[in-house]
Design an enzyme around this catalytic site. Structure first.
Site, short mmCIF file in Angstrom:
data_model
loop_
_atom_site.label_atom_id
_atom_site.label_comp_id
_atom_site.label_asym_id
_atom_site.label_seq_id
_atom_site.Cartn_x
_atom_site.Cartn_y
_atom_site.Cartn_z
N ARG A 188 6.39 -14.96 4.53
CA ARG A 188 4.98 -15.30 4.26
C ARG A 188 4.51 -16.09 3.21
O ARG A 188 3.49 -16.68 2.87
CB ARG A 188 4.11 -13.85 4.08
CG ARG A 188 4.06 -13.07 5.56
CD ARG A 188 2.94 -11.90 5.50
NE ARG A 188 2.91 -11.45 6.67
CZ ARG A 188 2.65 -9.85 6.76
NH1 ARG A 188 2.27 -9.19 5.81
NH2 ARG A 188 2.63 -9.63 8.27
N ARG A 215 2.82 7.29 11.48
CA ARG A 215 3.33 8.71 11.04
C ARG A 215 2.77 9.76 11.55
O ARG A 215 3.42 10.94 11.95
CB ARG A 215 2.94 8.69 9.42
CG ARG A 215 3.54 7.62 8.39
CD ARG A 215 3.16 7.26 7.45
NE ARG A 215 3.76 6.59 6.23
CZ ARG A 215 3.97 5.13 6.39
NH1 ARG A 215 3.64 4.57 7.26
NH2 ARG A 215 5.00 4.61 5.53
N ASP A 243 0.32 -6.28 2.18
CA ASP A 243 -0.18 -7.20 3.41
C ASP A 243 -1.47 -7.91 3.25
O ASP A 243 -1.71 -8.47 4.27
CB ASP A 243 -0.45 -5.93 4.52
CG ASP A 243 1.04 -4.99 4.90
OD1 ASP A 243 1.90 -5.78 4.47
OD2 ASP A 243 0.94 -4.16 5.35
N GLY A 300 8.65 -2.97 11.95
CA GLY A 300 9.60 -2.68 10.75
C GLY A 300 9.41 -1.09 10.41
O GLY A 300 10.17 -0.37 9.97
N LYS A 343 8.66 -10.09 5.39
CA LYS A 343 7.90 -9.75 6.22
C LYS A 343 7.77 -10.00 7.66
O LYS A 343 9.12 -10.98 8.06
CB LYS A 343 6.09 -9.60 5.86
CG LYS A 343 6.00 -9.02 4.64
CD LYS A 343 6.22 -7.56 4.78
CE LYS A 343 6.20 -6.78 3.36
NZ LYS A 343 6.48 -5.30 3.42
N LYS A 348 -2.92 1.61 10.91
CA LYS A 348 -1.55 1.33 11.57
C LYS A 348 -0.45 2.19 10.84
O LYS A 348 0.28 2.63 11.79
CB LYS A 348 -1.07 -0.35 11.51
CG LYS A 348 0.19 -0.66 11.94
CD LYS A 348 0.37 -1.87 12.31
CE LYS A 348 0.82 -2.91 11.17
NZ LYS A 348 2.43 -2.68 10.74
N SER A 349 -0.31 2.16 9.81
CA SER A 349 0.48 3.02 8.88
C SER A 349 0.58 4.38 9.35
O SER A 349 1.26 5.14 9.54
CB SER A 349 0.59 2.79 7.33
OG SER A 349 0.88 1.41 7.09
N ARG A 409 -0.55 -11.29 10.68
CA ARG A 409 -1.49 -11.20 9.40
C ARG A 409 -1.67 -12.77 9.13
O ARG A 409 -2.77 -12.91 8.68
CB ARG A 409 -1.11 -10.50 8.41
CG ARG A 409 -0.89 -9.22 8.64
CD ARG A 409 -0.76 -8.08 7.35
NE ARG A 409 -0.53 -6.88 7.74
CZ ARG A 409 -1.29 -5.92 8.27
NH1 ARG A 409 -2.19 -6.06 8.55
NH2 ARG A 409 -0.66 -4.66 8.54
N SER A 459 8.75 0.04 -1.89
CA SER A 459 8.60 -0.09 -0.46
C SER A 459 8.27 1.44 0.24
O SER A 459 9.15 2.42 0.14
CB SER A 459 9.88 -0.51 0.14
OG SER A 459 9.74 -0.42 1.60
C1 S3P Z 1 4.27 -0.07 5.56
C2 S3P Z 1 4.77 -0.49 4.33
C3 S3P Z 1 4.70 -1.87 3.69
C4 S3P Z 1 3.99 -2.73 4.55
C5 S3P Z 1 4.23 -2.50 6.19
C6 S3P Z 1 3.54 -1.37 6.43
C7 S3P Z 1 4.35 1.34 5.90
O1 S3P Z 1 6.15 -2.28 3.98
O2 S3P Z 1 4.25 -4.01 4.44
O3 S3P Z 1 2.95 -3.63 7.11
O4 S3P Z 1 3.40 1.69 7.00
O5 S3P Z 1 5.22 2.01 5.27
P1 S3P Z 1 6.90 -2.00 2.66
O6 S3P Z 1 6.88 -0.80 2.22
O7 S3P Z 1 8.41 -2.07 3.04
O8 S3P Z 1 6.55 -3.22 1.46
#
Ligand code: S3P
Length: 437
Positions: A344, A27, A313, A94, A340, A22-23, A397, A165
Site C-alpha cells: 500500500r 470473529r 486500514d 488475511g 496488506k 468486517k473484523s 481500499r 497486529s
Molecule cells: C484486522 C487487523 C488488521 C487489519 C485487517 C483486519 C483484523 O491487520 O489491517 O484489515 O480483523 O484483525 P493487522 O492486525 O495484521 O495489522
C-alpha cells in the site's frame, strides 16, 4: 471493471447507515462456530472476505443458516468436523487465514488453508512462529500459503510480538483457548481488541491490561451478537465529507471502539469538522453517529507510533485527505502497510502521484505535501488535476480511496479493478449516490 469518476458538482448531503464491521463479522462467525449452543448474528457483513470465513466454517461442519441477507443463525456443539478433502479456502482474506490457523492448530485433525494469488503472497511466518512455539506442526511455502496444519495438543506461551497486529494477537489467543495452561500476548502498542471483547462477551476467561492479554483455556457459550458499522468503511465518507465543498451529512451506526478510531483523532488534529452523536454500546462494542462537514482550512499532522494500529486500514484515504490540508502530513512506523492486500505504500504513491497529489514514498510510510500558499502567500492551491487511469492492484481500499479523490479532481479519472470493492464494501457506490442525489 473500469469505473469512471467525475468531479461532484454538488455537496454531499443527507444521512447514511454504514454496513457491518468486517473484523467483527469474521470473529462473530468464527467464535460462534466454536461456541456451544445456538445464536443469531445480526447485521453480518456482505463483503466477500466475511463470506470466505462463513463458507469455511460451514465446510468444518457448523450449521450456519441465513435467516435473511444479513442475519445468520449458527448452531454448534463447540466442535469442528474435518471435511473429506481437508482443504479450506480463505479467498482474499488475511484475517480468515491468520485467525483460523490458531483455531485449527489445536484440533485433532489435519487441514490445509489456501488463498487467492494476493493472499498467497502475504507473510504467514508471523503466525506460524508463535504457533510452532505452542507445539503446532505447520508447513508452508517459505512462510506463505498454502498452510498445511497437522492438528496437535498445544501448550500456553508468553509471546512478545514485534508487530502490533490484531491478526497475530488473535491467532495466538485462539490457539490458547485450546492449549494447556495460560497464554499471554504482549504487543508493542495496542492493536484492535475485538477478539478480546467478543471472547469475554462469550464467557471466556480473558484479561487485558495495557498492551498485554492473558487467556485461559475455556469453553465458549453461544450468545446473540449485533454487529456495529465499520469505521474503516465510514472513513471514505468522513474524508469525502471533509473535502467535497459544502458537504454536511450524518453517518449512522459507526463502530467507535477506541482501538479503531484513530481516524477520528487524526481528523480532529487536522481541524476537520466532525462531531460524534449518540455514543452507546452494542454487544460490547462502542458505536455512534458521526456528523461530518466540509472544512476548508484543514492542517497537516504527523501520524506515527501507537497511532498506526488504530488506523492502519485508513492510511490510503488519509493520504487523499492530507492532499487537501495545508502543509506536510508525515506517516511513519507504518512499514506493515507493504504487507496488506497490496504494497500500500508503493501503490498509493504511484497512483496518487498520477492525479497530481504531491506524495513521497518512505520505507515505513509516506509524506503528503498538501495545499500551499506559494512563495508570496495568498490563496491556498488545492487543485487535483485527475485525468488519468488508476490501477487498484486488486486492493479494495485503494479502489475506494481513489474514488473519493476522483470526486474533487478537475478532470474525470478511471479506476481499473473497481470490482475489488466487493471484498469489504459492496454497498460503497450506492451509499455515495444516496448522498449526492
Ligand atoms: C484486522 C487487523 C488488521 C487489519 C485487517 C483486519 C483484523 O491487520 O489491517 O484489515 O480483523 O484483525 P493487522 O492486525 O495484521 O495489522
Amino acid at each position: 471493471m473500469i469505473k469512471n469518476v467525475k468531479k461532484l458538482g454538488a455537496p454531499l448531503k443527507g444521512e447514511i447507515t454504514i454496513p457491518s464491521d468486517k473484523s467483527i463479522s469474521h470473529r462473530a462467525v468464527m467464535f460462534s462456530s466454536i461456541a456451544q449452543g445456538e445464536c443469531i448474528i445480526r447485521n453480518f457483513s456482505s463483503g466477500a472476505d466475511c463470506h470466505s470465513t462463513l463458507n469455511l466454517f460451514k465446510k468444518l461442519g457448523v450449521d450456519i443458516q441465513f435467516l435473511d441477507e444479513k442475519t445468520l443463525k449458527i448452531i454448534s456443539n463447540g466442535t469442528l468436523k474435518p471435511n473429506i478433502d481437508s482443504i479450506y479456502s480463505c479467498g482474499n482474506s488475511g484475517t480468515t487465514m491468520r485467525l483460523v490457523s490458531g483455531i485449527l492448530a489445536g484440533q485433532n485433525f489435519d487441514s490445509v488453508l489456501t488463498g487467492d494469488d494476493s493472499l498467497s503472497k502475504r507473510p504467514m511466518k508471523r503466525v506460524i512462529e508463535p504457533l510452532v512455539l505452542m507445539g503446532a506442526d505447520i508447513s508452508s511455502i517459505d512462510g506463505h500459503a498454502p498452510l498445511t496444519i497437522h492438528g496437535r495438543n498445544l501448550k500456553g506461551i508468553v509471546y512478545s510480538s514485534k508487530l502490533a497486529s490484531a491478526q497475530v494477537k488473535s491467532c495466538i489467543l485462539l490457539a490458547g483457548l485450546n492449549a494447556e495452561g495460560q497464554t499471554k500476548v504482549i504487543e508493542p502498542s495496542l492493536s484492535r481488541n475485538h477478539t478480546e471483547l467478543m471472547l469475554k462477551y462469550l464467557g471466556v476467561d480473558i484479561k487485558s491490561e495495557n498492551n498485554e492479554v492473558t487467556i485461559k483455556p475455556s469453553r465458549l457459550t453461544a450468545k446473540n451478537i449485533d454487529i456495529v458499522g465499520d469505521i474503516s468503511s465510514a472513513a471514505f465518507f468522513i474524508a469525502a465529507g471533509l473535502i467535497v465543498k459544502g458537504s454536511d451529512f450524518v453517518i449512522k451506526n459507526t463502530g467507535l471502539n477506541p482501538t479503531r478510531s484513530g481516524i477520528i483523532d487524526v481528523v480532529r488534529r487536522m481541524g476537520g469538522n466532525i462531531e460524534i452523536i449518540n455514543l452507546h454500546t452494542v454487544s460490547g462494542e462502542e458505536v455512534g453517529d458521526i456528523r461530518v462537514q466540509y472544512t476548508e482550512n484543514m492542517k497537516s499532522c504527523c501520524i506515527e507510533g501507537a497511532d498506526i494500529p488504530r488506523l492502519i486500514d485508513e492510511l490510503p484515504i488519509i493520504a487523499v485527505l492530507a492532499s487537501q490540508a495545508e502543509g506536510e502530513t508525515i506517516v511513519k512506523d507504518a512499514g506493515d502497510l507493504r504487507n496488506k492486500e497490496s504494497d500500500r505504500i508503493k501503490c498509493l504513491v504511484r497512483e496518487l502521484s498520477k492525479i497530481g497529489i504531491n506524495i513521497e514514498e518512505r520505507e515505513d510510510g509516506f509524506i503528503v505535501r498538501g495545499k500551499s500558499r506559494g512563495k508570496l502567500g495568498g490563496k491556498l492551491e488545492d487543485k487535483l488535476k485527475g485525468g488519468s487511469e488508476l490501477e487498484c492492484y486488486h486492493d479494495h481500499r485503494l479502489a475506494m480511496s481513489f474514488y473519493v479523490a476522483g470526486l474533487i479532481c478537475e478532470n474525470e479519472i478511471a479506476i481499473n479493478g473497481f470490482e475489488w470493492t466487493k471484498i469489504s464494501f459492496p454497498e460503497f457506490e450506492e451509499l455515495f449516490s444516496r448522498l449526492s442525489l
